[in-house]
Design a protein around this motif. Structure first.
Motif, PDB file in Angstrom:
ATOM      1  N   TRP A  12       0.813  -1.220   0.000  1.00  0.00           N
ATOM      2  CA  TRP A  12       0.000   0.000   0.000  1.00  0.00           C
ATOM      3  C   TRP A  12       0.841   1.261   0.000  1.00  0.00           C
ATOM      4  O   TRP A  12       0.356   2.316  -0.396  1.00  0.00           O
ATOM      5  CB  TRP A  12      -1.021  -0.013   1.138  1.00  0.00           C
ATOM      6  CG  TRP A  12      -2.211  -0.802   0.699  1.00  0.00           C
ATOM      7  CD1 TRP A  12      -2.590  -2.042   1.120  1.00  0.00           C
ATOM      8  CD2 TRP A  12      -3.156  -0.431  -0.319  1.00  0.00           C
ATOM      9  NE1 TRP A  12      -3.701  -2.468   0.439  1.00  0.00           N
ATOM     10  CE2 TRP A  12      -4.071  -1.491  -0.453  1.00  0.00           C
ATOM     11  CE3 TRP A  12      -3.307   0.684  -1.144  1.00  0.00           C
ATOM     12  CZ2 TRP A  12      -5.125  -1.460  -1.368  1.00  0.00           C
ATOM     13  CZ3 TRP A  12      -4.357   0.719  -2.047  1.00  0.00           C
ATOM     14  CH2 TRP A  12      -5.250  -0.346  -2.147  1.00  0.00           C
ATOM     15  N   TRP A  19      -2.896   6.055  -5.903  1.00  0.00           N
ATOM     16  CA  TRP A  19      -4.170   6.642  -5.469  1.00  0.00           C
ATOM     17  C   TRP A  19      -3.995   8.139  -5.211  1.00  0.00           C
ATOM     18  O   TRP A  19      -4.892   8.921  -5.469  1.00  0.00           O
ATOM     19  CB  TRP A  19      -4.716   5.908  -4.231  1.00  0.00           C
ATOM     20  CG  TRP A  19      -5.442   4.640  -4.615  1.00  0.00           C
ATOM     21  CD1 TRP A  19      -4.878   3.541  -5.196  1.00  0.00           C
ATOM     22  CD2 TRP A  19      -6.835   4.367  -4.493  1.00  0.00           C
ATOM     23  NE1 TRP A  19      -5.848   2.595  -5.427  1.00  0.00           N
ATOM     24  CE2 TRP A  19      -7.059   3.066  -5.001  1.00  0.00           C
ATOM     25  CE3 TRP A  19      -7.929   5.078  -3.991  1.00  0.00           C
ATOM     26  CZ2 TRP A  19      -8.317   2.476  -5.035  1.00  0.00           C
ATOM     27  CZ3 TRP A  19      -9.188   4.474  -4.010  1.00  0.00           C
ATOM     28  CH2 TRP A  19      -9.376   3.197  -4.531  1.00  0.00           C
ATOM     29  N   CYS A  54      -8.896   4.491   5.114  1.00  0.00           N
ATOM     30  CA  CYS A  54      -9.519   5.757   4.669  1.00  0.00           C
ATOM     31  C   CYS A  54      -8.879   6.328   3.415  1.00  0.00           C
ATOM     32  O   CYS A  54      -9.458   7.205   2.775  1.00  0.00           O
ATOM     33  CB  CYS A  54      -9.446   6.784   5.791  1.00  0.00           C
ATOM     34  SG  CYS A  54      -7.733   7.226   6.223  1.00  0.00           S
ATOM     35  N   ILE A  78      -2.864   2.381   6.534  1.00  0.00           N
ATOM     36  CA  ILE A  78      -1.456   1.987   6.665  1.00  0.00           C
ATOM     37  C   ILE A  78      -0.554   2.666   5.644  1.00  0.00           C
ATOM     38  O   ILE A  78       0.654   2.438   5.648  1.00  0.00           O
ATOM     39  CB  ILE A  78      -1.220   0.453   6.533  1.00  0.00           C
ATOM     40  CG1 ILE A  78      -2.003  -0.122   5.359  1.00  0.00           C
ATOM     41  CG2 ILE A  78      -1.500  -0.279   7.796  1.00  0.00           C
ATOM     42  CD1 ILE A  78      -1.516  -1.520   4.994  1.00  0.00           C
ATOM     43  N   SER A  79      -1.129   3.467   4.750  1.00  0.00           N
ATOM     44  CA  SER A  79      -0.284   4.122   3.739  1.00  0.00           C
ATOM     45  C   SER A  79       0.049   5.550   4.154  1.00  0.00           C
ATOM     46  O   SER A  79      -0.836   6.421   4.203  1.00  0.00           O
ATOM     47  CB  SER A  79      -1.020   4.124   2.382  1.00  0.00           C
ATOM     48  OG  SER A  79      -0.405   5.047   1.508  1.00  0.00           O
ATOM     49  N   LEU A  82      -0.901   8.254   1.483  1.00  0.00           N
ATOM     50  CA  LEU A  82      -2.313   8.630   1.423  1.00  0.00           C
ATOM     51  C   LEU A  82      -2.713   9.473   2.631  1.00  0.00           C
ATOM     52  O   LEU A  82      -3.492  10.421   2.517  1.00  0.00           O
ATOM     53  CB  LEU A  82      -3.184   7.375   1.313  1.00  0.00           C
ATOM     54  CG  LEU A  82      -3.254   6.819  -0.115  1.00  0.00           C
ATOM     55  CD1 LEU A  82      -3.780   5.400  -0.138  1.00  0.00           C
ATOM     56  CD2 LEU A  82      -4.120   7.711  -0.994  1.00  0.00           C
ATOM     57  N   ASP A 104      -2.450  -0.083  11.447  1.00  0.00           N
ATOM     58  CA  ASP A 104      -2.945  -1.310  10.833  1.00  0.00           C
ATOM     59  C   ASP A 104      -4.259  -1.646  11.536  1.00  0.00           C
ATOM     60  O   ASP A 104      -4.266  -1.997  12.719  1.00  0.00           O
ATOM     61  CB  ASP A 104      -1.916  -2.435  11.031  1.00  0.00           C
ATOM     62  CG  ASP A 104      -2.368  -3.732  10.370  1.00  0.00           C
ATOM     63  OD1 ASP A 104      -3.582  -3.873  10.070  1.00  0.00           O
ATOM     64  OD2 ASP A 104      -1.518  -4.608  10.165  1.00  0.00           O
ATOM     65  N   ALA A 105      -5.356  -1.518  10.801  1.00  0.00           N
ATOM     66  CA  ALA A 105      -6.681  -1.680  11.411  1.00  0.00           C
ATOM     67  C   ALA A 105      -6.894  -3.090  11.949  1.00  0.00           C
ATOM     68  O   ALA A 105      -7.773  -3.320  12.774  1.00  0.00           O
ATOM     69  CB  ALA A 105      -7.756  -1.353  10.388  1.00  0.00           C
ATOM     70  N   PHE A 121     -14.179   0.370   0.423  1.00  0.00           N
ATOM     71  CA  PHE A 121     -13.130  -0.453  -0.199  1.00  0.00           C
ATOM     72  C   PHE A 121     -11.859  -0.543   0.655  1.00  0.00           C
ATOM     73  O   PHE A 121     -10.761  -0.726   0.112  1.00  0.00           O
ATOM     74  CB  PHE A 121     -12.732   0.111  -1.574  1.00  0.00           C
ATOM     75  CG  PHE A 121     -13.871   0.238  -2.553  1.00  0.00           C
ATOM     76  CD1 PHE A 121     -14.782  -0.791  -2.718  1.00  0.00           C
ATOM     77  CD2 PHE A 121     -14.017   1.381  -3.327  1.00  0.00           C
ATOM     78  CE1 PHE A 121     -15.820  -0.684  -3.636  1.00  0.00           C
ATOM     79  CE2 PHE A 121     -15.055   1.504  -4.245  1.00  0.00           C
ATOM     80  CZ  PHE A 121     -15.958   0.480  -4.396  1.00  0.00           C
TER      81      PHE A 121
HETATM   82  C1  LIG Z   1      -8.757   0.552  -2.289  1.00  0.00           C
HETATM   83  S1  LIG Z   1      -8.062   1.696  -1.167  1.00  0.00           S
HETATM   84  C2  LIG Z   1      -9.481   2.612  -0.619  1.00  0.00           C
HETATM   85  C3  LIG Z   1      -9.122   3.941   0.004  1.00  0.00           C
HETATM   86  C4  LIG Z   1     -10.309   4.815   0.416  1.00  0.00           C
HETATM   87  N1  LIG Z   1     -11.161   4.170   1.374  1.00  0.00           N
HETATM   88  C5  LIG Z   1     -11.081   5.279  -0.790  1.00  0.00           C
HETATM   89  O1  LIG Z   1     -12.150   4.709  -1.071  1.00  0.00           O
HETATM   90  O2  LIG Z   1     -10.617   6.210  -1.476  1.00  0.00           O
HETATM   91  C6  LIG Z   1      -7.739   0.646   0.242  1.00  0.00           C
HETATM   92  C7  LIG Z   1      -7.122   1.359   1.411  1.00  0.00           C
HETATM   93  O3  LIG Z   1      -7.026   0.455   2.510  1.00  0.00           O
HETATM   94  C8  LIG Z   1      -5.790   0.690   3.168  1.00  0.00           C
HETATM   95  N2  LIG Z   1      -5.453  -0.504   3.957  1.00  0.00           N
HETATM   96  C9  LIG Z   1      -5.162  -1.745   3.485  1.00  0.00           C
HETATM   97  N3  LIG Z   1      -4.907  -2.575   4.507  1.00  0.00           N
HETATM   98  C10 LIG Z   1      -5.059  -1.857   5.656  1.00  0.00           C
HETATM   99  C11 LIG Z   1      -4.912  -2.155   7.036  1.00  0.00           C
HETATM  100  N4  LIG Z   1      -4.570  -3.388   7.453  1.00  0.00           N
HETATM  101  N5  LIG Z   1      -5.127  -1.184   7.939  1.00  0.00           N
HETATM  102  C12 LIG Z   1      -5.453   0.081   7.528  1.00  0.00           C
HETATM  103  N6  LIG Z   1      -5.596   0.417   6.230  1.00  0.00           N
HETATM  104  C13 LIG Z   1      -5.410  -0.532   5.304  1.00  0.00           C
HETATM  105  C14 LIG Z   1      -4.832   1.015   2.041  1.00  0.00           C
HETATM  106  O4  LIG Z   1      -3.666   1.665   2.454  1.00  0.00           O
HETATM  107  C15 LIG Z   1      -5.720   1.870   1.142  1.00  0.00           C
HETATM  108  O5  LIG Z   1      -5.650   3.222   1.450  1.00  0.00           O
END
Ligand SMILES: C[S@@+](CC[C@H](N)C(=O)[O-])C[C@H]1O[C@@H](n2cnc3c(N)ncnc32)[C@H](O)[C@@H]1O
Length: 276
Positions: A12, A19, A54, A78-79, A82, A104-105, A121
């Motif tokens: 990510w 993104w 988010c 986690i990014s 972003l 990390d959620a 998403f």
């Molecule tokens: C497909 S993007 C969607 C971003 C945002 N919600 C949007 O719709 O614009 C997925 C997001 O989930 C985050 N992500 C993935 N695994 C995660 C985790 N374990 N904890 C927190 N965030 C996570 C990524 O970094 C990324 O920003």
């Protein structure tokens, strides 16, 4: 962090940069979905809401408007790339009731402080989804609500699969789609989603289809196909001649979807709700 969590974080950090680059386009295409998920969370003024995964904050901002200045909207991701953009955008909008945490959620201790959790998403990437959703449940006060949107199957989202299929014969390696593995389509099977939430302790789980046929220009469709999604990392390392051939093949394969310079980029999703 476990190896799987480190891999996701690294993934990510790279994907997050794409993104960031495409934030305006992604926000426009997916704005109706942010609205749908926040509507379904039934947020009230003064409530505290957590937006999981988010990204650059579009859904967090939508939630912040609903809970108002007396409420609180926290975005977790986690990014780092972003989150930096999300914080900057919150500042530009003068939103003081918004916070962003680098977390990390799946494992972060959010404290039992929230009335609702939303996600657009952002919840399909957990290596251990049951542990993740049990952890997120602990972030809610008793009676707290969960509302998130995830993708239905690749078959239900053909316009996102066409580019990969068109490019495949030109590439030595094509990313394989593994059903149920962490990733975009991890929650395509609603029975699996329901089982994960049940096992993680959630109740009143409801899953319904959500379709959003957003109009895009032909150029935006090409950007979504080549810059966002699985072809991006391959093309970033490809030479100019190969990139041009892939571009041509993708444009040709997408042409049946394009009329008068535009297309409908349908997002076929599940809208999932549950209670703590
Ligand atoms: C497909 S993007 C969607 C971003 C945002 N919600 C949007 O719709 O614009 C997925 C997001 O989930 C985050 N992500 C993935 N695994 C995660 C985790 N374990 N904890 C927190 N965030 C996570 C990524 O970094 C990324 O920003």
């Amino acid at each position: 962090m476990s190896d799987a969590a480190t891999d996701m974080s690294a993934y990510w950090d790279r994907a997050g940069r794409v993104w960031v680059e495409q934030q305006a386009l992604l926000d426009r295409i997916y704005q109706p979905i942010a609205k749908a998920v926040v509507d379904r969370a039934d947020l009230r003024a003064g409530e505290a809401v957590l937006d999981v995964g988010c990204g650059s904050g579009a859904t967090t901002f939508e939630a912040a408007w609903r809970v108002g200045p007396e409420g609180r909207a926290v975005g977790a991701d986690i990014s780092g790339a972003l989150l930096e953009l999300a914080r900057r955008r919150a500042g530009e909008q003068g939103l003081e009731s918004v916070d962003f945490v680098h977390a990390d959620a799946q494992t972060h201790d959010f404290g039992a402080e929230f009335d609702a959790i939303v996600s657009r998403f952002g919840v399909m990437f957990f290596p251990d989804p049951v542990a993740a959703f049990a952890n997120l449940r602990r972030a809610l006060r008793p009676g707290g609500r969960l509302a998130f949107v995830c993708w239905r199957s690749p078959e239900d989202n053909p316009i996102s699969q066409v580019p990969l299929e068109a490019a495949a014969p030109l590439l030595s390696e094509v990313p394989k789609f593994e059903r149920n593995a962490p990733g975009r389509f991890a929650f395509a099977d609603p029975e699996r989603v329901s089982a994960i939430l049940d096992e993680a302790g959630w109740r009143d789980v409801a899953i319904e289809p959500l379709d959003d046929p957003t109009p895009v220009t032909a150029e935006e469709l090409m950007t979504m196909s080549l810059r966002v999604g699985p072809l991006n990392p391959i093309l970033s390392n490809a030479d100019a001649a190969l990139s041009a051939r892939v571009r041509e093949a993708v444009a040709e394969a997408l042409s049946p979807y394009v009329e008068d310079g535009g297309a409908r980029m349908n997002s076929a999703c599940w809208l999932v709700t549950a209670r703590r």
